[in-house]
Design a protein around this motif. Structure first.
Motif, short mmCIF file in Angstrom:
data_model
loop_
_atom_site.label_atom_id
_atom_site.label_comp_id
_atom_site.label_asym_id
_atom_site.label_seq_id
_atom_site.Cartn_x
_atom_site.Cartn_y
_atom_site.Cartn_z
N VAL A 24 34.56 38.63 -17.28
CA VAL A 24 34.79 38.43 -18.71
C VAL A 24 34.85 36.93 -18.96
N THR A 25 34.13 36.51 -20.00
CA THR A 25 34.16 35.11 -20.42
C THR A 25 33.89 35.03 -21.92
N ASP A 26 34.68 34.27 -22.61
CA ASP A 26 34.48 34.03 -24.05
C ASP A 26 34.29 35.31 -24.86
N TRP A 28 33.02 38.12 -23.85
CA TRP A 28 31.89 38.90 -23.37
C TRP A 28 32.22 39.52 -22.02
N PHE A 30 30.39 41.12 -18.71
CA PHE A 30 29.15 41.28 -17.96
C PHE A 30 29.47 42.21 -16.78
N GLY A 69 37.09 46.53 -23.05
CA GLY A 69 35.99 47.02 -23.88
C GLY A 69 35.82 48.51 -23.74
N THR A 73 31.46 49.15 -27.31
CA THR A 73 31.32 47.71 -27.51
C THR A 73 30.15 47.14 -26.72
N VAL A 75 26.60 45.88 -25.95
CA VAL A 75 25.55 45.23 -26.73
C VAL A 75 24.18 45.48 -26.09
N VAL A 124 26.11 44.62 -20.79
CA VAL A 124 26.78 43.47 -21.39
C VAL A 124 27.50 44.02 -22.62
N ALA A 125 28.77 43.70 -22.74
CA ALA A 125 29.57 44.24 -23.84
C ALA A 125 30.49 43.16 -24.39
N ARG A 126 31.11 43.46 -25.52
CA ARG A 126 32.13 42.59 -26.11
C ARG A 126 33.50 43.16 -25.81
#
Length: 128
Positions: A24-26, A28, A30, A69, A73, A75, A124-126
């Motif tokens: 998790v970063t910013d 997001w 992965f 997430g 969420t 993407v 990839v998710a938020r």
């Protein structure tokens, strides 16, 4: 520079090599590719691509939950299939898990998936 948070949950199979279940970063997430491994037994599930896709998506849902997430969420997904002839069967299971949510997606045929499975999926998710 962004702070990277490594995600691990016992509710999904652990990494089989030098990588994380997710980073998790910013805001997001992965998530690394998941295969049809039962997190309780560490064994591959038996059955066709439908059974495998269901286990893969349940594994991904667990990783996403641990990262803050959910499948809702997501993407972008990348689906790797051992044979594109399996697409329709995988797609039916995929549609059940995502419901009305329709993330962007790429699906590719990839020879030599880990442990001889028919499907692997990464997302990839938020963070929710």
């Amino acid at each position: 520079m962004s702070l990277l948070t490594t995600i691990h949950t016992d509710d999904a199979p652990g990494a089989l090599g030098p990588y994380s279940q997710a980073i998790v970063t910013d805001g997001w997430i992965f998530a690394s590719g998941q295969i049809a491994m039962d997190p309780e037994t560490g064994e591959l599930v038996e059955g066709g691509v439908e059974v495998q896709a269901d286990r893969v998506l349940r594994n991904l849902a667990a990783v996403l939950a641990a990262a803050g997430g959910s499948l809702q969420t997501v993407v972008k997904t990348t689906v790797f299939l051992s044979d594109m002839a399996l697409f329709a069967d995988m797609n039916a299971v995929y549609a059940r898990h995502f419901g009305d949510h329709r993330p962007a997606r790429a699906t590719v045929a990839a020879g030599g998936l880990p442990a001889g499975v028919d499907v692997e999926i990464e997302v990839v998710a938020r963070v929710a």
